[in-house]
Scaffold this motif. Structure first.
Motif, PDB file in Angstrom:
ATOM      1  N   ASP A 234      -2.030  -1.536  14.851  1.00 63.56           N
ATOM      2  CA  ASP A 234      -1.442  -0.176  14.618  1.00 63.56           C
ATOM      3  C   ASP A 234      -0.680  -0.490  15.563  1.00 63.56           C
ATOM      4  O   ASP A 234       0.761  -0.034  15.151  1.00 63.56           O
ATOM      5  N   LEU A 235      -0.451  -1.269  16.731  1.00 61.31           N
ATOM      6  CA  LEU A 235       0.621  -1.321  17.359  1.00 61.31           C
ATOM      7  C   LEU A 235       2.071  -2.540  16.361  1.00 61.31           C
ATOM      8  O   LEU A 235       2.968  -2.339  16.635  1.00 61.31           O
ATOM      9  N   VAL A 236       1.001  -3.114  15.512  1.00 60.23           N
ATOM     10  CA  VAL A 236       2.520  -4.336  14.750  1.00 60.23           C
ATOM     11  C   VAL A 236       2.982  -3.318  14.195  1.00 60.23           C
ATOM     12  O   VAL A 236       4.686  -3.111  14.313  1.00 60.23           O
ATOM     13  N   ALA A 237       2.483  -2.177  13.620  1.00 63.37           N
ATOM     14  CA  ALA A 237       3.267  -1.418  12.388  1.00 63.37           C
ATOM     15  C   ALA A 237       4.391  -0.531  13.589  1.00 63.37           C
ATOM     16  O   ALA A 237       5.224  -0.532  13.043  1.00 63.37           O
ATOM     17  N   GLU A 238       3.672  -0.172  14.648  1.00 59.56           N
ATOM     18  CA  GLU A 238       4.679   1.050  16.222  1.00 59.56           C
ATOM     19  C   GLU A 238       5.909   0.181  16.192  1.00 59.56           C
ATOM     20  O   GLU A 238       6.536  -0.029  16.113  1.00 59.56           O
ATOM     21  N   LEU A 239       5.343  -1.474  16.434  1.00 59.54           N
ATOM     22  CA  LEU A 239       6.403  -2.416  16.720  1.00 59.54           C
ATOM     23  C   LEU A 239       7.109  -2.366  15.601  1.00 59.54           C
ATOM     24  O   LEU A 239       8.783  -2.556  15.711  1.00 59.54           O
ATOM     25  N   GLY A 240       7.247  -2.547  14.585  1.00 64.44           N
ATOM     26  CA  GLY A 240       8.162  -2.776  13.792  1.00 64.44           C
ATOM     27  C   GLY A 240       8.632  -1.060  13.595  1.00 64.44           C
ATOM     28  O   GLY A 240      10.250  -1.729  12.601  1.00 64.44           O
ATOM     29  N   ARG A 241       8.886  -0.618  14.414  1.00 66.72           N
ATOM     30  CA  ARG A 241       9.935   1.024  13.798  1.00 66.72           C
ATOM     31  C   ARG A 241      10.804   0.502  15.163  1.00 66.72           C
ATOM     32  O   ARG A 241      11.502   1.380  15.467  1.00 66.72           O
ATOM     33  N   GLN A 242      10.077  -0.108  16.083  1.00 66.44           N
ATOM     34  CA  GLN A 242      10.905  -0.223  17.460  1.00 66.44           C
ATOM     35  C   GLN A 242      11.840  -1.320  17.317  1.00 66.44           C
ATOM     36  O   GLN A 242      13.012  -0.894  18.521  1.00 66.44           O
ATOM     37  N   HIS A 243      11.063  -2.562  17.481  1.00 64.27           N
ATOM     38  CA  HIS A 243      11.529  -4.043  17.512  1.00 64.27           C
ATOM     39  C   HIS A 243      12.071  -4.247  16.241  1.00 64.27           C
ATOM     40  O   HIS A 243      12.056  -4.635  15.725  1.00 64.27           O
ATOM     41  N   GLN A 260     -13.484  -8.357   7.404  1.00 61.51           N
ATOM     42  CA  GLN A 260     -13.124  -7.375   6.382  1.00 61.51           C
ATOM     43  C   GLN A 260     -13.036  -6.675   6.313  1.00 61.51           C
ATOM     44  O   GLN A 260     -12.017  -5.885   5.670  1.00 61.51           O
ATOM     45  N   VAL A 261     -12.905  -6.055   7.465  1.00 58.58           N
ATOM     46  CA  VAL A 261     -12.268  -4.453   7.960  1.00 58.58           C
ATOM     47  C   VAL A 261     -10.990  -4.575   8.178  1.00 58.58           C
ATOM     48  O   VAL A 261      -9.637  -3.400   8.004  1.00 58.58           O
ATOM     49  N   LEU A 262     -10.619  -5.532   8.896  1.00 60.95           N
ATOM     50  CA  LEU A 262      -9.630  -5.272   9.652  1.00 60.95           C
ATOM     51  C   LEU A 262      -8.474  -6.274   8.619  1.00 60.95           C
ATOM     52  O   LEU A 262      -6.853  -5.351   8.205  1.00 60.95           O
ATOM     53  N   LEU A 263      -9.012  -6.907   7.655  1.00 55.26           N
ATOM     54  CA  LEU A 263      -8.195  -7.225   6.273  1.00 55.26           C
ATOM     55  C   LEU A 263      -7.881  -5.851   5.750  1.00 55.26           C
ATOM     56  O   LEU A 263      -6.315  -5.158   5.063  1.00 55.26           O
ATOM     57  N   ASP A 264      -8.903  -5.101   5.067  1.00 57.42           N
ATOM     58  CA  ASP A 264      -8.353  -3.816   4.260  1.00 57.42           C
ATOM     59  C   ASP A 264      -7.632  -2.530   5.287  1.00 57.42           C
ATOM     60  O   ASP A 264      -6.836  -2.172   4.718  1.00 57.42           O
ATOM     61  N   HIS A 265      -7.701  -2.036   6.529  1.00 60.60           N
ATOM     62  CA  HIS A 265      -6.784  -2.215   7.678  1.00 60.60           C
ATOM     63  C   HIS A 265      -5.898  -2.792   7.788  1.00 60.60           C
ATOM     64  O   HIS A 265      -4.433  -1.922   7.427  1.00 60.60           O
ATOM     65  N   ALA A 266      -5.622  -3.652   7.623  1.00 63.49           N
ATOM     66  CA  ALA A 266      -3.821  -4.293   7.613  1.00 63.49           C
ATOM     67  C   ALA A 266      -2.893  -4.457   5.834  1.00 63.49           C
ATOM     68  O   ALA A 266      -1.597  -3.623   5.809  1.00 63.49           O
ATOM     69  N   SER A 267      -4.087  -4.045   5.152  1.00 56.87           N
ATOM     70  CA  SER A 267      -3.368  -3.501   3.754  1.00 56.87           C
ATOM     71  C   SER A 267      -2.283  -2.630   3.930  1.00 56.87           C
ATOM     72  O   SER A 267      -1.811  -2.240   3.607  1.00 56.87           O
ATOM     73  N   ARG A 268      -3.602  -1.471   4.188  1.00 55.83           N
ATOM     74  CA  ARG A 268      -3.349  -0.260   3.766  1.00 55.83           C
ATOM     75  C   ARG A 268      -1.491   0.605   4.783  1.00 55.83           C
ATOM     76  O   ARG A 268      -1.526   0.723   4.821  1.00 55.83           O
ATOM     77  N   GLY A 270       0.220  -1.503   5.288  1.00 54.01           N
ATOM     78  CA  GLY A 270       1.532  -2.120   4.345  1.00 54.01           C
ATOM     79  C   GLY A 270       2.077  -3.504   5.171  1.00 54.01           C
ATOM     80  O   GLY A 270       2.979  -3.942   5.284  1.00 54.01           O
ATOM     81  N   LEU A 271       1.043  -4.660   5.720  1.00 57.16           N
ATOM     82  CA  LEU A 271       1.097  -5.350   6.669  1.00 57.16           C
ATOM     83  C   LEU A 271       0.243  -6.646   6.710  1.00 57.16           C
ATOM     84  O   LEU A 271       0.407  -7.982   6.875  1.00 57.16           O
ATOM     85  N   THR A 272       0.059  -7.010   5.247  1.00 59.36           N
ATOM     86  CA  THR A 272      -0.990  -7.913   5.217  1.00 59.36           C
ATOM     87  C   THR A 272      -0.140  -9.012   5.515  1.00 59.36           C
ATOM     88  O   THR A 272      -0.667 -10.402   5.818  1.00 59.36           O
ATOM     89  N   ASP A 273       1.275  -8.875   4.840  1.00 58.41           N
ATOM     90  CA  ASP A 273       2.171 -10.317   5.243  1.00 58.41           C
ATOM     91  C   ASP A 273       2.645 -10.705   7.041  1.00 58.41           C
ATOM     92  O   ASP A 273       3.259 -11.304   7.054  1.00 58.41           O
ATOM     93  N   ARG A 274       2.038  -9.822   7.947  1.00 58.03           N
ATOM     94  CA  ARG A 274       1.991  -9.302   9.075  1.00 58.03           C
ATOM     95  C   ARG A 274       1.362  -9.993   9.608  1.00 58.03           C
ATOM     96  O   ARG A 274       0.718  -9.981  11.236  1.00 58.03           O
TER      97      ARG A 274
END
Length: 392
Positions: A234-243, A260-268, A270-274
């Motif tokens: 989630d921090l990666v997602a927030e940094l995507g908006r600020q940095h 697998q839980v984390l893979l699914d969370h990253a996919s939801r 939109g951060l699969t490539d991040r």
């Protein structure tokens, strides 16, 4: 299980607790440390540090140590993910034959001190005490919470019956151990033995990202639930908006049921490539990956000593941490790291401001590196000496 008034218990544990210890102190104590396996983790890193200081990993030319330390594992992990090289190893953490292998070693060696870490090893403590009544037994607790019911049951039974309890953080003792002993109506000697962070020699000093470059975050350790790697994503997602340039996250370590839980969370999000995952790696590989990152991130909701975070701090990395466990006591927000207090937007803002100020970035990295403690060997030695010489 043996009840409080069992004759067998009186003939073993109580007799061992109250025996006369007026004999002269030995110049060198023999210490045997039982652990689960040898793979990536704080317990294993601490054991390897002790092996290199007091045991078979010590340089042959070094002076005779106060302790002769050996580590025994129920299972030796694959070389690629092993952190500690065991002196004795069984075939599987769940094998009765492996447990018997370690118990035979206790009976054969009759060490002055037996240390048990993690629930399977702790469960062997009472049996080991029967096989070697003169051996002093300490349970080393590494987390301030139990991981499952069997972990709780084993520690509930064994903690009041040990000769000493070691914890890797004061918070571990006050949060978990103190309550167990109070419920049992027992007083057991206690020592805090904070592991030293393993050496992680980075190829170069940390520098902030260049303009437009992604802010690269890294985490290493077990992918366990309490590490809250979902919040790191989630921090990666927030940094995507600020940095400008966004952020990437590399997660290094063995799966503890969350991959697998984390893979699914990253996919939801939109951060699969991040978000990238890598298996455990040797120290050289870990140092290379850490050197290419801009910051270490660990947003755990519970910790004891937090080995990975301390390794990052000792290496002079910028670290974003929740102040839990020992991290609350020996890190300083804004000086040695950035503390996360639950607001990801605010944490991202502070990190973006820091990487935009090269002088402040370098100052925090330098202060972090200088804050590292190196008193682990002394604290462990003193605890073992006290275990042998103090009356319960």
């Amino acid at each position: 299980m043996l009840d409080e008034h069992s004759p067998l218990r009186s003939a073993t544990i109580d007799q061992r607790r109250h025996r006369d210890r007026s004999a002269p102190q030995r110049a060198t104590l023999t210490v045997l440390h039982l652990i689960h396996e040898t793979s990536f983790g704080g317990v294993e890193a601490a054991a390897e540090n002790l092996r290199r200081t007091f045991g078979s990993g010590r340089p042959a030319s070094s002076a005779r140590a106060e302790l002769q330390y050996r580590v025994a594992a129920l299972e030796a992990s694959a070389d690629a993910i092993s952190v500690v090289r065991p002196d004795i190893a069984g075939r599987s953490v769940n094998s009765p034959l492996s447990a018997l292998r370690l118990l035979r070693e206790v009976r054969r060696e009759k060490p002055d001190v037996l240390i048990t870490s993690l629930w399977r090893a702790v469960a062997l403590g009472p049996l080991a005490s029967m096989l070697s009544p003169r051996t002093r037994w300490a349970i080393w607790v590494h987390l301030p919470r139990y991981t499952h019911r069997l972990d709780r049951l084993v520690h509930h039974w064994c903690l009041p019956r040990a000769d000493m309890v070691l914890s890797d953080a004061e918070a571990t003792y006050t949060t978990l151990v103190q309550g167990e002993l109070a419920r049992a109506g027992r007083s057991v000697p206690h020592r805090v033995v904070r592991p030293a962070a393993g050496t992680l020699a980075l190829e170069h000093e940390a520098v902030p990202p260049a303009p437009g470059e992604p802010l690269r975050l890294v985490f290493w350790g077990r992918m366990a639930r309490q590490k809250r790697l979902d919040l790191a994503i989630d921090l990666v997602a927030e940094l995507g908006r600020q940095h400008p340039g966004g952020a990437d996250l590399l997660i290094i370590g063995p799966d503890a049921g969350q991959h697998q839980v984390l893979l699914d969370h990253a996919s939801r999000r939109g951060l699969t490539d991040r978000v990238r995952f890598e298996p455990p790696m040797d120290r050289e590989g870990l140092a290379r990956e850490a050197a290419s990152a801009h910051a270490f991130v660990q947003l755990s909701d519970a910790e004891g000593f937090a080995m990975s975070a301390h390794e990052a701090i000792a290496a002079g990395m910028i670290s974003v941490l929740t102040p839990v466990g020992e991290l609350a006591a020996d890190t300083e927000d804004g000086a040695t790291c950035l503390h996360h207090h639950g607001d990801l937007t605010e944490t991202a803002r502070r990190l973006v401001e820091l990487v935009a100020d090269p002088e402040a970035f370098a100052r925090m990295a330098r202060t972090a590196r200088e804050s590292a403690s190196d008193d682990f060997a002394l604290a462990f030695t003193e605890a073992c000496r006290a275990l042998v010489t103090e009356r319960s």
